[in-house]
Design a protein around this motif. Structure first.
Motif, PDB file in Angstrom:
ATOM      1  N   ALA A 165       0.821  -1.207   0.000  1.00 39.63           N
ATOM      2  CA  ALA A 165       0.000   0.000   0.000  1.00 39.63           C
ATOM      3  C   ALA A 165       0.855   1.256   0.000  1.00 39.63           C
ATOM      4  O   ALA A 165       0.566   2.231  -0.715  1.00 39.63           O
ATOM      5  N   VAL A 166       1.918   1.260   0.765  1.00 43.48           N
ATOM      6  CA  VAL A 166       2.770   2.446   0.868  1.00 43.48           C
ATOM      7  C   VAL A 166       3.680   2.592  -0.351  1.00 43.48           C
ATOM      8  O   VAL A 166       3.849   3.685  -0.899  1.00 43.48           O
ATOM      9  N   LEU A 205       3.432   4.196  -6.485  1.00 45.11           N
ATOM     10  CA  LEU A 205       4.027   4.099  -7.810  1.00 45.11           C
ATOM     11  C   LEU A 205       2.986   3.848  -8.893  1.00 45.11           C
ATOM     12  O   LEU A 205       3.016   4.454  -9.964  1.00 45.11           O
ATOM     13  N   VAL A 206       2.070   2.938  -8.598  1.00 41.55           N
ATOM     14  CA  VAL A 206       1.039   2.598  -9.580  1.00 41.55           C
ATOM     15  C   VAL A 206       0.155   3.801  -9.879  1.00 41.55           C
ATOM     16  O   VAL A 206      -0.296   3.999 -11.007  1.00 41.55           O
ATOM     17  N   GLN A 207      -0.096   4.608  -8.859  1.00 39.79           N
ATOM     18  CA  GLN A 207      -0.947   5.774  -9.051  1.00 39.79           C
ATOM     19  C   GLN A 207      -0.305   6.756 -10.035  1.00 39.79           C
ATOM     20  O   GLN A 207      -1.002   7.499 -10.724  1.00 39.79           O
ATOM     21  N   ALA A 234      -2.052  -8.142  -8.310  1.00 42.08           N
ATOM     22  CA  ALA A 234      -3.507  -8.134  -8.451  1.00 42.08           C
ATOM     23  C   ALA A 234      -4.184  -6.985  -7.713  1.00 42.08           C
ATOM     24  O   ALA A 234      -5.172  -6.430  -8.211  1.00 42.08           O
ATOM     25  N   LEU A 235      -3.698  -6.631  -6.545  1.00 38.94           N
ATOM     26  CA  LEU A 235      -4.369  -5.577  -5.779  1.00 38.94           C
ATOM     27  C   LEU A 235      -4.576  -4.286  -6.576  1.00 38.94           C
ATOM     28  O   LEU A 235      -5.680  -3.734  -6.577  1.00 38.94           O
ATOM     29  N   PRO A 236      -3.537  -3.772  -7.265  1.00 42.74           N
ATOM     30  CA  PRO A 236      -3.727  -2.490  -7.960  1.00 42.74           C
ATOM     31  C   PRO A 236      -4.843  -2.487  -9.004  1.00 42.74           C
ATOM     32  O   PRO A 236      -5.491  -1.454  -9.206  1.00 42.74           O
ATOM     33  N   GLN A 238      -7.079   2.482  -0.574  1.00 41.48           N
ATOM     34  CA  GLN A 238      -7.864   1.433  -1.213  1.00 41.48           C
ATOM     35  C   GLN A 238      -7.149   0.092  -1.108  1.00 41.48           C
ATOM     36  O   GLN A 238      -7.768  -0.949  -0.846  1.00 41.48           O
ATOM     37  N   LEU A 239      -5.830   0.111  -1.307  1.00 42.16           N
ATOM     38  CA  LEU A 239      -5.052  -1.117  -1.209  1.00 42.16           C
ATOM     39  C   LEU A 239      -5.095  -1.683   0.208  1.00 42.16           C
ATOM     40  O   LEU A 239      -5.197  -2.903   0.400  1.00 42.16           O
TER      41      LEU A 239
END
Length: 213
Positions: A59-60, A65-67, A136-138, A151-152
């Motif tokens: 999450a951190v 990064l994905v965002q 998968a989470l993202p 959200q994660l």
């Protein structure tokens, strides 16, 4: 909070992944067989703690990064999907591992704190959940809504809750029914083989579906 349709899909995918026997389940069964229900349930609690440490790290780190980077998300997704397929093949090849764990002789009791700490380490190092959370989470988040790390964390907490419930069933069953399980090696092998195929399917699904918003 992620959109409802994605949340339901995530919960189903999490349940499928969790019920498939993997490192955490084998560890829990071994502890339950050697130390009884208490040892099994302590292992479940420790494993869940370790898994949530993974959630916080993803999450951190990965969430931020994905965002910012769709390209990074895509790269992580395909690398992880490939590894999920590898884990599935390995699970199928070693589908008799559950029978081996059931047949193992009982060991001396460990201290409750030691059992818990050992299980935390198993949870932190579980490759199946590391890959699942990273890859998968993202794809179950909504980037347009912002707060991707939160959200994660929400999705990870839901995963951990499901794991607690499912792994507790394994612990109680193994602690209460050693002889019955020992008489079912083919059944246990079928569970492991089916689980391997399911992991491969999950890896393929991750590779061909889902994208960052």
């Amino acid at each position: 909070m992620p959109p409802t349709d994605r949340l339901l899909t995530f919960l189903l995918a999490s349940f499928v992944l969790i019920v498939i026997p993997g490192p955490s389940v084998l560890f829990t069964i071994g502890r339950a067989l050697s130390s009884g229900r208490r040892g099994g349930l302590l292992s479940v609690a420790g494993n869940a703690t370790g898994v949530f440490v993974q959630v916080l790290a993803v999450a951190v780190g990965v969430g931020a990064l994905v965002q910012r980077s769709t390209e990074l998300y895509t790269a992580i997704k395909f690398v992880g999907a490939g590894y999920l397929i590898y884990l599935g093949v390995q699970a199928f090849r070693h589908r008799h591992a559950l029978s081996t764990a059931i047949a193992a002789p009982a060991k001396g009791l460990a201290r409750p704190r030691r059992m818990y700490v050992d299980a935390v380490l198993v949870g932190v190092a579980n490759p199946k959940t590391i890959v699942f959370f990273t890859v998968a989470l993202p794809q179950f988040t909504d980037r347009s809504a912002g707060h991707v790390p939160l959200q994660l964390m929400f999705l990870g907490a839901a995963f951990t809750a499901i794991a607690l419930a499912c792994d507790s069933v394994w612990a109680v069953a193994a602690g209460s029914a050693r002889e019955w399980l020992a008489r079912s090696p083919r059944r246990l092998a079928a569970i492991g083989g089916t689980g391997g195929v399911a992991i491969v399917g999950l890896g393929v699904t991750v590779a061909v579906s889902g994208r960052a918003n």
